[in-house]
Write a protein that holds these residues in place. Sequence first.
Motif, PDB file in Angstrom:
ATOM      1  N   ALA A   1     -50.116  49.114  32.437  1.00 45.94           N
ATOM      2  CA  ALA A   1     -50.876  50.263  32.144  1.00 45.94           C
ATOM      3  C   ALA A   1     -51.340  50.275  30.112  1.00 45.94           C
ATOM      4  CB  ALA A   1     -49.996  51.314  31.842  1.00 45.94           C
TER       5      ALA A   1
ATOM      6  N   PRO B   1     -46.916  45.024  34.521  1.00 39.04           N
ATOM      7  CA  PRO B   1     -47.616  46.045  33.985  1.00 39.04           C
ATOM      8  C   PRO B   1     -49.060  46.258  33.734  1.00 39.04           C
ATOM      9  CG  PRO B   1     -45.464  46.694  34.507  1.00 39.04           C
ATOM     10  CD  PRO B   1     -45.472  45.063  34.844  1.00 39.04           C
TER      11      PRO B   1
ATOM     12  N   LYS C   1     -41.498  54.733  39.639  1.00 46.43           N
ATOM     13  CA  LYS C   1     -41.390  56.078  40.178  1.00 46.43           C
ATOM     14  C   LYS C   1     -39.827  56.242  41.118  1.00 46.43           C
ATOM     15  CE  LYS C   1     -45.438  57.317  37.676  1.00 46.43           C
ATOM     16  NZ  LYS C   1     -46.931  58.416  37.900  1.00 46.43           N
TER      17      LYS C   1
ATOM     18  N   ASP D   1     -46.421  50.810  38.993  1.00 50.33           N
ATOM     19  CA  ASP D   1     -45.996  51.855  37.803  1.00 50.33           C
ATOM     20  C   ASP D   1     -44.321  52.457  38.852  1.00 50.33           C
ATOM     21  OD1 ASP D   1     -45.224  53.975  35.971  1.00 50.33           O
ATOM     22  OD2 ASP D   1     -46.585  55.234  36.614  1.00 50.33           O
TER      23      ASP D   1
END
Length: 374
Positions: free
Chosen positions: A284, A282, A186, A184
Amino acid sequence: MSFVDLPLPNRSIALTGRPVAAPAAMLFTIVMLAGLAIGLGIWQGPGLWRDLQISQNPMTLPNGQVLDGECSTRRGLTDCEAQLVYDYDGKSYDTHVSLAFLDFSSGDYEVDVVISRGKPELATLSLGLEMLWNRLAVFAVFMLVFVGGVVAMLWGAWQAGRANRAAATPGRLVVVPVEVAGIDNKRGAGFVSYFATENGKRKGHVVRTRFAAGQAPLMALDARGKMFGVAVKSEHVGLPVLLDSGLERLELDDAERQLALSTFDVEQEGRGGLAANVPAKPSAGRRALRGLLAGLGVLVLLIGGLVGYWVYYVTSGGDAFESLGMEINNMMPEPLNLWGCEQLEARFGGGRAPFGCTADDYTSWKTATTKTKS
């Protein structure tokens, strides 16, 4: 023998920085869950404590007035409020009551004003006492979720801090594989979630780590061509620490770092590619789907257990007034509720009807009334 060829110096090595990160959105989650727990406690706590006291020595007041009484149901959670006005022993009382419980049935509630004989200032609705165990269960479940979430976040932060302090102590390192669950990104940094593995299977809980801008996790192909993250386990740290692709997390000199990486790269090229530069994809969506399926699985098990207990209660239970059985039977859709009441009446029809099976007089069996109408 290690699953990859990553030669590290035969000495104690410290891990730099803070390689283990706290749980995601920790501060926001703690504030939100703590606020919900406090709000629930203020909303329902005093009423539950009041009704617990009243239930020890209750007295119904036929002349008590229920003003502005209203119940609303949202997805099975029923919220009732009313203003109670009554006289007792020459004194007048005016109090507000609020209660919430789980109930999937439809229709109006017939209620009376009930007070405590020893403390007449304590008053509630008869419905509040009938649903007392239901209300306590709902309150306990929500508080368990809210408070448990806060405790889990604090526990995760404490574990991360402890692991980081231990990682700074030089110790012998063992290279181990980990399964990267997702990345993730950020604010220029990458947060990677991963699991320890044993025999190719996940082991333990998820570990979270932070990579600064420009850093990436060190990934590798094992001898069978399966992709893993490369981590080290220190003698001082119980959690595996995922390495970065430049080995900057290890206190090594330039020569030691270059030797380890060049040897690693040669082996990885022979296995089908330079895995050090292969980013973990990823996942998610997959994690969200797994979480949803896990939650649905728990819900199905819970519903199955409740339905199974309800069937036992109405067909074989030895007490028609068993509190949990009555609550479940009352929450059942009307056709199932009537069927359950028929089974109970067949076995206990000679006595008073239990809660959930009573007619308008709160004593006789509603199944008998239904048969008469048909």
